[in-house]
Design an enzyme around this catalytic site. Structure first.
Site, PDB file in Angstrom:
ATOM      1  N   ASP A   1       0.844  -1.199   0.000  1.00  0.00           N
ATOM      2  CA  ASP A   1       0.000   0.000   0.000  1.00  0.00           C
ATOM      3  C   ASP A   1       0.879   1.249   0.000  1.00  0.00           C
ATOM      4  O   ASP A   1       1.618   1.492   0.951  1.00  0.00           O
ATOM      5  CB  ASP A   1      -0.884  -0.001   1.253  1.00  0.00           C
ATOM      6  CG  ASP A   1      -1.820   1.196   1.288  1.00  0.00           C
ATOM      7  OD1 ASP A   1      -2.899   1.103   0.675  1.00  0.00           O
ATOM      8  OD2 ASP A   1      -1.469   2.226   1.901  1.00  0.00           O
TER       9      ASP A   1
ATOM     10  N   TYR B   1       2.599  10.031  -0.235  1.00  0.00           N
ATOM     11  CA  TYR B   1       3.702   9.547   0.604  1.00  0.00           C
ATOM     12  C   TYR B   1       5.078   9.896   0.034  1.00  0.00           C
ATOM     13  O   TYR B   1       6.077   9.811   0.750  1.00  0.00           O
ATOM     14  CB  TYR B   1       3.632   8.017   0.801  1.00  0.00           C
ATOM     15  CG  TYR B   1       2.398   7.511   1.503  1.00  0.00           C
ATOM     16  CD1 TYR B   1       1.506   8.375   2.123  1.00  0.00           C
ATOM     17  CD2 TYR B   1       2.130   6.155   1.542  1.00  0.00           C
ATOM     18  CE1 TYR B   1       0.366   7.891   2.750  1.00  0.00           C
ATOM     19  CE2 TYR B   1       1.003   5.666   2.179  1.00  0.00           C
ATOM     20  CZ  TYR B   1       0.120   6.541   2.773  1.00  0.00           C
ATOM     21  OH  TYR B   1      -1.001   6.051   3.396  1.00  0.00           O
TER      22      TYR B   1
ATOM     23  N   LYS C   1      -2.735   5.766  -4.139  1.00  0.00           N
ATOM     24  CA  LYS C   1      -3.874   6.645  -3.838  1.00  0.00           C
ATOM     25  C   LYS C   1      -3.657   7.999  -4.496  1.00  0.00           C
ATOM     26  O   LYS C   1      -2.514   8.488  -4.557  1.00  0.00           O
ATOM     27  CB  LYS C   1      -4.028   6.844  -2.325  1.00  0.00           C
ATOM     28  CG  LYS C   1      -3.928   5.557  -1.534  1.00  0.00           C
ATOM     29  CD  LYS C   1      -4.256   5.750  -0.067  1.00  0.00           C
ATOM     30  CE  LYS C   1      -3.800   4.559   0.750  1.00  0.00           C
ATOM     31  NZ  LYS C   1      -2.356   4.546   1.077  1.00  0.00           N
TER      32      LYS C   1
ATOM     33  N   HIS D   1      -7.653   9.354  -2.047  1.00  0.00           N
ATOM     34  CA  HIS D   1      -7.060   9.257  -0.702  1.00  0.00           C
ATOM     35  C   HIS D   1      -7.961   9.877   0.371  1.00  0.00           C
ATOM     36  O   HIS D   1      -8.151   9.298   1.449  1.00  0.00           O
ATOM     37  CB  HIS D   1      -5.696   9.949  -0.710  1.00  0.00           C
ATOM     38  CG  HIS D   1      -4.769   9.520   0.365  1.00  0.00           C
ATOM     39  ND1 HIS D   1      -3.420   9.415   0.192  1.00  0.00           N
ATOM     40  CD2 HIS D   1      -5.001   9.171   1.658  1.00  0.00           C
ATOM     41  CE1 HIS D   1      -2.852   9.027   1.318  1.00  0.00           C
ATOM     42  NE2 HIS D   1      -3.793   8.867   2.225  1.00  0.00           N
TER      43      HIS D   1
HETATM   44  N1  LIG Z   1      -5.596   6.109   3.657  1.00  0.00           N
HETATM   45  C1  LIG Z   1      -5.075   6.820   4.637  1.00  0.00           C
HETATM   46  O1  LIG Z   1      -5.428   7.993   4.850  1.00  0.00           O
HETATM   47  C2  LIG Z   1      -4.059   6.215   5.520  1.00  0.00           C
HETATM   48  C3  LIG Z   1      -3.455   5.053   5.135  1.00  0.00           C
HETATM   49  N2  LIG Z   1      -2.505   4.450   5.957  1.00  0.00           N
HETATM   50  C4  LIG Z   1      -1.912   3.194   5.468  1.00  0.00           C
HETATM   51  O2  LIG Z   1      -2.031   2.217   6.515  1.00  0.00           O
HETATM   52  C5  LIG Z   1      -0.732   1.720   6.829  1.00  0.00           C
HETATM   53  C6  LIG Z   1      -0.641   1.300   8.289  1.00  0.00           C
HETATM   54  O3  LIG Z   1      -0.985   2.367   9.144  1.00  0.00           O
HETATM   55  P1  LIG Z   1       0.068   3.163  10.047  1.00  0.00           P
HETATM   56  O4  LIG Z   1      -0.538   4.479  10.301  1.00  0.00           O
HETATM   57  O5  LIG Z   1       1.392   3.083   9.412  1.00  0.00           O
HETATM   58  O6  LIG Z   1       0.052   2.432  11.441  1.00  0.00           O
HETATM   59  P2  LIG Z   1      -0.029   0.931  12.006  1.00  0.00           P
HETATM   60  O7  LIG Z   1      -1.322   0.830  12.724  1.00  0.00           O
HETATM   61  O8  LIG Z   1       0.309  -0.057  10.959  1.00  0.00           O
HETATM   62  O9  LIG Z   1       1.127   0.993  13.098  1.00  0.00           O
HETATM   63  C7  LIG Z   1       2.435   1.231  12.718  1.00  0.00           C
HETATM   64  C8  LIG Z   1       3.244   1.451  13.994  1.00  0.00           C
HETATM   65  O10 LIG Z   1       3.230   0.274  14.789  1.00  0.00           O
HETATM   66  C9  LIG Z   1       4.565  -0.218  14.949  1.00  0.00           C
HETATM   67  N3  LIG Z   1       4.455  -1.679  14.799  1.00  0.00           N
HETATM   68  C10 LIG Z   1       4.226  -2.410  13.685  1.00  0.00           C
HETATM   69  N4  LIG Z   1       4.179  -3.713  13.947  1.00  0.00           N
HETATM   70  C11 LIG Z   1       4.405  -3.831  15.280  1.00  0.00           C
HETATM   71  C12 LIG Z   1       4.486  -4.952  16.140  1.00  0.00           C
HETATM   72  N5  LIG Z   1       4.334  -6.192  15.702  1.00  0.00           N
HETATM   73  N6  LIG Z   1       4.728  -4.704  17.469  1.00  0.00           N
HETATM   74  C13 LIG Z   1       4.889  -3.443  17.936  1.00  0.00           C
HETATM   75  N7  LIG Z   1       4.815  -2.353  17.157  1.00  0.00           N
HETATM   76  C14 LIG Z   1       4.578  -2.554  15.834  1.00  0.00           C
HETATM   77  C15 LIG Z   1       5.389   0.449  13.868  1.00  0.00           C
HETATM   78  O11 LIG Z   1       6.722   0.696  14.301  1.00  0.00           O
HETATM   79  P3  LIG Z   1       8.025   0.128  13.521  1.00  0.00           P
HETATM   80  O12 LIG Z   1       7.935   0.571  12.082  1.00  0.00           O
HETATM   81  O13 LIG Z   1       9.143   0.784  14.267  1.00  0.00           O
HETATM   82  O14 LIG Z   1       7.988  -1.366  13.685  1.00  0.00           O
HETATM   83  C16 LIG Z   1       4.672   1.782  13.689  1.00  0.00           C
HETATM   84  O15 LIG Z   1       5.115   2.692  14.694  1.00  0.00           O
HETATM   85  C17 LIG Z   1       0.178   2.902   6.468  1.00  0.00           C
HETATM   86  O16 LIG Z   1       1.535   2.532   6.431  1.00  0.00           O
HETATM   87  C18 LIG Z   1      -0.413   3.332   5.159  1.00  0.00           C
HETATM   88  O17 LIG Z   1      -0.013   2.468   4.126  1.00  0.00           O
HETATM   89  C19 LIG Z   1      -2.200   4.994   7.180  1.00  0.00           C
HETATM   90  C20 LIG Z   1      -2.767   6.173   7.604  1.00  0.00           C
HETATM   91  C21 LIG Z   1      -3.731   6.899   6.791  1.00  0.00           C
HETATM   92  O1  LIG Z   2      -1.078   8.270   5.932  1.00  0.00           O
HETATM   93  C1  LIG Z   2      -1.931   8.694   5.166  1.00  0.00           C
HETATM   94  O2  LIG Z   2      -2.354   8.014   4.227  1.00  0.00           O
HETATM   95  C2  LIG Z   2      -2.433  10.023   5.405  1.00  0.00           C
HETATM   96  O3  LIG Z   2      -3.275  10.490   4.692  1.00  0.00           O
HETATM   97  C3  LIG Z   2      -1.897  10.753   6.577  1.00  0.00           C
HETATM   98  O4  LIG Z   2      -0.527  10.734   6.598  1.00  0.00           O
HETATM   99  C4  LIG Z   2      -2.338  12.173   6.563  1.00  0.00           C
HETATM  100  O5  LIG Z   2      -1.807  12.780   5.419  1.00  0.00           O
HETATM  101  C5  LIG Z   2      -1.873  12.835   7.781  1.00  0.00           C
HETATM  102  O6  LIG Z   2      -1.218  12.252   8.601  1.00  0.00           O
HETATM  103  C6  LIG Z   2      -2.254  14.214   7.978  1.00  0.00           C
HETATM  104  O7  LIG Z   2      -1.886  14.635   9.240  1.00  0.00           O
END
Ligand SMILES: NC(=O)C1=CN([C@@H]2O[C@H](COP(=O)(O)OP(=O)(O)OC[C@H]3O[C@@H](n4cnc5c(N)ncnc54)[C@H](OP(=O)(O)O)[C@@H]3O)[C@@H](O)[C@H]2O)C=CC1
Ligand SMILES: O=C(O)C(=O)[C@@H](O)[C@H](O)C(=O)CO
Length: 296
Positions: free
Chosen positions: A59, A64, A89, A122
């Protein structure tokens, strides 16, 4: 490449294609959102490790600034294209229909692909572009008709946003990716998506900031199964039918987050995690009704 890759189930979307139910998130795998050579190199390294661990669904997003690095990892992996599922996205600055079509081509170029599996709007950005996200959605459906996009979907769409684009075009998105974790279960978006036949994809599935990973109820369930709290949360998502895309930059956690197909939660355990919902106060990301998009 690892030979002990877990079998990841697939969910059938309304257009007949299938999506792996567990994928890899790439938000902030690199220091900032610049499309620089250094960022591409760091992203390529992390995504390369994820592919090696067994992830086949990645994803990313125009916002990003890391599509180029994802593309480099894909090219270096040698994995056949049809074994991969790649989502990107539409960026917040590309909502006008012409920009949808133009920026999609740039996304393919940066990823080094000749088609994309899934492309999402997005954010609905109801306070921008005269609130005309229905025209943006129509342009997304044209990409599918042109043959270079398999499935079109949306992200962060609340019920009113979904209803509006379906009323305007008669076409429902295949997927709605929105914030969804034990502290924010967003029942309104879940129910509207389900009613319209839209698959539910959980972003920030672990809670993004790590708080649900320390929750006492989830810790108790984890001890009972001999699993980690991250594995319990991911299993809760899978058993509720969500697609999940956890992010980790660490190989050990990448592997941990994939090892969630050898146990089951009971109905009582699922209900006790459902009960952790904190409604709006559990949200960690922006509110889609007011979020104006990334600054220029
Ligand atoms: N459409 C949108 O608007 C959005 C989409 N997204 C998508 O969703 C994905 C996932 O969401 P995200 O916000 O990154 O957060 P997550 O809920 O996936 O959490 C990520 C965090 O958890 C930690 N982590 C991961 N696995 C573990 C584990 N097994 N044990 C302990 N800690 C862990 C990571 O640290 P570390 O890397 O140090 O392991 C990081 O700090 C994003 O990467 C993106 O692709 C996210 C936000 C908004
Ligand atoms: O992670 C995503 O996909 C997002 O849209 C977020 O990063 C968003 O842009 C945000 O964090 C704004 O504060």
């Amino acid at each position: 490449m690892s030979t002990t890759r877990p079998h990841i189930p697939r969910i059938t979307l309304s257009d007949g294609t299938t999506i792996p139910q567990l994928g890899f998130g790439t938000l902030r795998v690199q220091p900032d959102r610049e499309q620089s050579a250094t960022n591409a190199e760091i992203t390529a390294q992390v995504v390369g490790l994820a592919l090696e661990a067994g992830y086949r669904h990645i994803d990313t997003a125009q916002n990003y600034g890391n599509e180029q690095g994802v593309g480099q990892a894909i090219a270096a992996s040698g994995i056949p294209r049809d074994e991969l599922y790649i989502t990107s996205k539409l960026g917040d600055h590309n909502h006008r229909p012409d920009d949808v079509l133009r920026s999609f081509e740039q996304t393919l170029e940066r990823l080094g692909l000749d088609y994309l599996d899934l492309f999402l709007i997005h954010w609905p950005l109801p306070t921008q572009y005269d609130g005309d996200y229905a025209s943006t959605w129509k342009a997304m459906t044209e990409l599918v008709a042109q043959g270079r996009l398999r499935s079109a979907g949306v992200s962060n769409f609340q019920p009113a946003h979904l209803e509006r684009i379906v009323a305007a075009t008669g076409v429902a998105p295949t997927v709605n990716q929105f914030e969804l974790h034990p502290y924010f279960t967003n029942e309104a978006a879940r129910a509207a998506s389900a009613r319209l036949g839209i698959a539910i994809e959980a972003h920030s599935p672990l809670g993004h900031d790590g708080k649900p990973l320390e929750d006492a109820t989830i810790t108790r369930i984890a001890s009972a199964h001999g699993k980690t709290t991250a594995q319990i949360i991911l299993r809760w998502h899978l058993q509720r039918g969500h697609v999940v895309i956890p992010k980790s930059a660490r190989p050990a956690r990448m592997a941990e987050n994939l090892a969630v197909f050898d146990f089951e939660l009971t109905a009582e355990e699922i209900a006790s995690i459902d009960a952790l919902d904190r409604a709006a106060s559990g949200r960690v990301g922006p509110d889609p009704d007011t979020y104006p998009g990334q600054p220029d």
